[in-house]
Design a protein around this motif. Sequence first.
Motif, PDB file in Angstrom:
ATOM      1  N   LEU A  18       0.864  -1.184   0.000  1.00 30.97           N
ATOM      2  CA  LEU A  18       0.000   0.000   0.000  1.00 30.97           C
ATOM      3  C   LEU A  18       0.900   1.233   0.000  1.00 30.97           C
ATOM      4  O   LEU A  18       1.288   1.729   1.053  1.00 30.97           O
ATOM      5  CB  LEU A  18      -0.921   0.008   1.229  1.00 30.97           C
ATOM      6  CG  LEU A  18      -1.872  -1.176   1.386  1.00 30.97           C
ATOM      7  CD1 LEU A  18      -2.642  -1.078   2.693  1.00 30.97           C
ATOM      8  CD2 LEU A  18      -2.831  -1.265   0.211  1.00 30.97           C
ATOM      9  N   PRO A  19       1.284   1.743  -1.184  1.00 29.88           N
ATOM     10  CA  PRO A  19       2.267   2.835  -1.250  1.00 29.88           C
ATOM     11  C   PRO A  19       1.833   4.115  -0.563  1.00 29.88           C
ATOM     12  O   PRO A  19       2.663   4.886  -0.099  1.00 29.88           O
ATOM     13  CB  PRO A  19       2.444   3.052  -2.761  1.00 29.88           C
ATOM     14  CG  PRO A  19       1.222   2.469  -3.388  1.00 29.88           C
ATOM     15  CD  PRO A  19       0.814   1.342  -2.501  1.00 29.88           C
ATOM     16  N   GLY A  20       0.514   4.345  -0.471  1.00 30.77           N
ATOM     17  CA  GLY A  20       0.042   5.560   0.168  1.00 30.77           C
ATOM     18  C   GLY A  20       0.066   5.505   1.681  1.00 30.77           C
ATOM     19  O   GLY A  20       0.063   6.541   2.344  1.00 30.77           O
ATOM     20  N   LEU A  21       0.097   4.314   2.252  1.00 39.35           N
ATOM     21  CA  LEU A  21       0.018   4.155   3.707  1.00 39.35           C
ATOM     22  C   LEU A  21       1.374   4.238   4.379  1.00 39.35           C
ATOM     23  O   LEU A  21       1.545   4.926   5.379  1.00 39.35           O
ATOM     24  CB  LEU A  21      -0.662   2.825   4.049  1.00 39.35           C
ATOM     25  CG  LEU A  21      -0.894   2.537   5.531  1.00 39.35           C
ATOM     26  CD1 LEU A  21      -1.866   3.558   6.123  1.00 39.35           C
ATOM     27  CD2 LEU A  21      -1.430   1.121   5.728  1.00 39.35           C
ATOM     28  N   THR A  22       2.379   3.535   3.840  1.00 39.25           N
ATOM     29  CA  THR A  22       3.708   3.530   4.452  1.00 39.25           C
ATOM     30  C   THR A  22       4.761   3.149   3.416  1.00 39.25           C
ATOM     31  O   THR A  22       4.466   2.452   2.438  1.00 39.25           O
ATOM     32  CB  THR A  22       3.771   2.539   5.635  1.00 39.25           C
ATOM     33  OG1 THR A  22       5.081   2.585   6.216  1.00 39.25           O
ATOM     34  CG2 THR A  22       3.468   1.122   5.205  1.00 39.25           C
ATOM     35  N   ASN A  58      -5.313   2.573   1.978  1.00 40.22           N
ATOM     36  CA  ASN A  58      -4.338   3.287   1.161  1.00 40.22           C
ATOM     37  C   ASN A  58      -4.658   4.783   1.087  1.00 40.22           C
ATOM     38  O   ASN A  58      -3.770   5.621   1.231  1.00 40.22           O
ATOM     39  CB  ASN A  58      -4.285   2.697  -0.239  1.00 40.22           C
ATOM     40  CG  ASN A  58      -3.174   3.301  -1.082  1.00 40.22           C
ATOM     41  OD1 ASN A  58      -1.994   3.030  -0.863  1.00 40.22           O
ATOM     42  ND2 ASN A  58      -3.540   4.133  -2.038  1.00 40.22           N
ATOM     43  N   TYR A  59      -5.927   5.115   0.864  1.00 34.45           N
ATOM     44  CA  TYR A  59      -6.301   6.524   0.701  1.00 34.45           C
ATOM     45  C   TYR A  59      -6.711   7.191   2.017  1.00 34.45           C
ATOM     46  O   TYR A  59      -6.978   8.389   2.038  1.00 34.45           O
ATOM     47  CB  TYR A  59      -7.426   6.653  -0.329  1.00 34.45           C
ATOM     48  CG  TYR A  59      -6.981   6.295  -1.718  1.00 34.45           C
ATOM     49  CD1 TYR A  59      -6.190   7.168  -2.464  1.00 34.45           C
ATOM     50  CD2 TYR A  59      -7.328   5.075  -2.291  1.00 34.45           C
ATOM     51  CE1 TYR A  59      -5.763   6.837  -3.739  1.00 34.45           C
ATOM     52  CE2 TYR A  59      -6.905   4.738  -3.567  1.00 34.45           C
ATOM     53  CZ  TYR A  59      -6.124   5.621  -4.284  1.00 34.45           C
ATOM     54  OH  TYR A  59      -5.691   5.295  -5.548  1.00 34.45           O
ATOM     55  N   GLY A  60      -6.770   6.423   3.105  1.00 28.77           N
ATOM     56  CA  GLY A  60      -7.051   7.004   4.408  1.00 28.77           C
ATOM     57  C   GLY A  60      -8.462   7.541   4.551  1.00 28.77           C
ATOM     58  O   GLY A  60      -8.674   8.580   5.180  1.00 28.77           O
ATOM     59  N   VAL A  61      -9.436   6.835   3.970  1.00 33.18           N
ATOM     60  CA  VAL A  61     -10.835   7.254   4.095  1.00 33.18           C
ATOM     61  C   VAL A  61     -11.566   6.272   4.998  1.00 33.18           C
ATOM     62  O   VAL A  61     -11.191   5.103   5.093  1.00 33.18           O
ATOM     63  CB  VAL A  61     -11.532   7.330   2.718  1.00 33.18           C
ATOM     64  CG1 VAL A  61     -10.910   8.420   1.863  1.00 33.18           C
ATOM     65  CG2 VAL A  61     -11.475   5.998   1.981  1.00 33.18           C
ATOM     66  N   ASN A  62     -12.616   6.748   5.667  1.00 28.92           N
ATOM     67  CA  ASN A  62     -13.390   5.840   6.507  1.00 28.92           C
ATOM     68  C   ASN A  62     -14.542   5.240   5.695  1.00 28.92           C
ATOM     69  O   ASN A  62     -14.738   5.560   4.526  1.00 28.92           O
ATOM     70  CB  ASN A  62     -13.887   6.544   7.772  1.00 28.92           C
ATOM     71  CG  ASN A  62     -14.740   7.758   7.471  1.00 28.92           C
ATOM     72  OD1 ASN A  62     -15.484   7.787   6.497  1.00 28.92           O
ATOM     73  ND2 ASN A  62     -14.645   8.771   8.319  1.00 28.92           N
ATOM     74  N   GLU A  63     -15.304   4.373   6.324  1.00 27.47           N
ATOM     75  CA  GLU A  63     -16.356   3.638   5.624  1.00 27.47           C
ATOM     76  C   GLU A  63     -17.413   4.569   5.039  1.00 27.47           C
ATOM     77  O   GLU A  63     -17.867   4.380   3.906  1.00 27.47           O
ATOM     78  CB  GLU A  63     -17.006   2.644   6.591  1.00 27.47           C
ATOM     79  CG  GLU A  63     -17.876   1.604   5.925  1.00 27.47           C
ATOM     80  CD  GLU A  63     -17.082   0.629   5.079  1.00 27.47           C
ATOM     81  OE1 GLU A  63     -17.616   0.221   4.030  1.00 27.47           O
ATOM     82  OE2 GLU A  63     -15.949   0.295   5.426  1.00 27.47           O
TER      83      GLU A  63
END
Length: 201
Positions: A18-22, A58-63
Amino acid sequence: MSRYRGPRLRICRRLGDLPGLTRQTSKKNKLPGEHGETNSKPSEYALRLEEKQKLKFNYGVNERQLLRYIKKSKRLQGSTGQVLLQLLEMRLDNTIFRLTMAPTIPSARQLVNHGHVYVNKQIISIPSYQCKPGDIIEIKNQANSRKLVEQYLKFPGLANIPNHLELDTQNLTGKIHSPIKREWVALQLNELLVVEYYSRK
């Protein structure tokens, strides 16, 4: 449910890169948890859930946000899965990450929240701001803001900047030329499974 703030490597071990997370990589090969070595075949629901979780983390969005993006992408013209990816990729925090002004999406979100970013000469502190073709993204003309981004640019999170973006490293500005194309999405996933997951809700 609030945004995930737990161990990131555990999520990457379960869902893949997940390149966007870490930017960190784990030395462990097996899945996390007590049953990490089981070889049972996942169900269709489990496959769809996993693809949805990739997008979410990855995009840091919630449900709730992700469901809102799904509903919006169904109303717009084009393939629902590809429109969904475009909407997520054109978020301001992700755009800053793809311009290599931040090593991860969470750090890009922090830049936006702390008021370091201007869009079309106006300060924007909302990470979910939807960027459009023609938008110009600038870093605040203050020493601490510029120093922070210059440090990030030395160690970019991704190797290549997508062809719909243009970066000026001297002035620390970025320009959006067009919506992103599917082949430039850095995340490896099947977006159709995400659409199927929510179609059963």
